[in-house]
Design a protein around this motif. Structure first.
Motif, PDB file in Angstrom:
ATOM      1  N   TYR A  32       0.919  -1.335   0.284  1.00 17.20           N
ATOM      2  CA  TYR A  32      -0.270  -0.088   0.179  1.00 17.20           C
ATOM      3  C   TYR A  32       0.694   1.348  -0.386  1.00 17.20           C
ATOM      4  CZ  TYR A  32      -4.217  -2.550   0.199  1.00 17.20           C
ATOM      5  OH  TYR A  32      -5.692  -3.548   0.662  1.00 17.20           O
ATOM      6  N   VAL A  99      -3.220   3.572   0.247  1.00 18.70           N
ATOM      7  CA  VAL A  99      -3.831   2.642  -1.122  1.00 18.70           C
ATOM      8  C   VAL A  99      -3.389   1.350  -2.223  1.00 18.70           C
ATOM      9  CG1 VAL A  99      -2.886   4.904  -2.161  1.00 18.70           C
ATOM     10  CG2 VAL A  99      -5.205   3.515  -3.569  1.00 18.70           C
ATOM     11  N   ASP A 112      -8.778   3.790  -0.787  1.00 19.06           N
ATOM     12  CA  ASP A 112      -9.105   2.287  -0.048  1.00 19.06           C
ATOM     13  C   ASP A 112      -9.623   2.429   1.467  1.00 19.06           C
ATOM     14  OD1 ASP A 112      -7.152   0.802  -1.968  1.00 19.06           O
ATOM     15  OD2 ASP A 112      -8.881   1.518  -2.105  1.00 19.06           O
ATOM     16  N   TYR A 113      -8.699   2.990   2.466  1.00 17.56           N
ATOM     17  CA  TYR A 113      -8.493   3.686   4.470  1.00 17.56           C
ATOM     18  C   TYR A 113      -8.446   4.490   4.535  1.00 17.56           C
ATOM     19  CZ  TYR A 113      -9.145  -1.546   2.547  1.00 17.56           C
ATOM     20  OH  TYR A 113      -9.195  -3.034   2.239  1.00 17.56           O
TER      21      TYR A 113
END
Length: 124
Positions: A32, A99, A112-113
Motif C-alpha cells: 500500500y 491505497v 481505499d482506507y
C-alpha cells in the motif's frame, strides 16, 4: 478488518515540531502507498504527503515541502509525518490513508482506507 490509527497530534506553538504516527493493521502494509491528508475547519480535505510502497519516493504538497517529512517503517506497519517549522495555517485534523492501486495520489477519492484523524493545533 483494516484499521489505520493516528496518534501524535496536539497543541504546539508556531515554529515548533510534532511527529504524527499511523499504525496500520489488517492489511499487507508493504503493498500500500500511504499518505497524509488534512482538513481545516470549513475547508476541503487536502493532500499533505504520500510515500511509495518501498518508502523510496516521497511526495509533498507545495505548502509543506521542506518542512514536513513522511516516512514508513515496514516492520512496525507504521507511517510517520515529521512536521517542523509549524505555522498556524497547519492547524487541522490530520488523516492517514492507504491505497493499493492509484491514479492520483493527490485525490482523496483514490484512497481505499482512512484513519479517524488526529487534531493538530498551532498557536501564533
Amino acid at each position: 478488518q483494516v484499521q489505520l490509527v493516528e496518534s501524535g497530534g496536539g497543541l504546539v506553538q508556531a515554529g515548533g515540531s510534532l511527529t504524527l504516527s499511523c499504525a496500520a493493521s489488517g492489511l499487507t502494509f508493504s503493498i500500500y502507498t500511504m499518505a497524509w491528508f488534512r482538513q481545516a475547519p470549513t475547508k476541503e480535505r487536502d493532500f499533505v504527503a504520500a510515500i511509495s510502497r518501498s518508502g523510496s519516493t516521497p511526495y509533498y504538497a507545495d505548502s509543506v515541502r521542506g518542512r514536513f517529512t513522511i516516512s514508513r517503517h515496514s516492520a512496525k506497519n507504521t507511517v510517520y509525518l515529521q512536521m517542523n517549522s509549524l505555522e498556524p495555517e497547519d492547524t487541522a485534523v490530520y488523516y492517514c490513508a492507504a491505497v493499493r492501486l492509484h491514479s492520483s495520489l493527490y485525490d482523496q477519492r483514490t484512497y481505499d482506507y482512512w484513519g479517524q484523524g488526529t487534531q493538530v493545533n498551532v498557536s501564533s
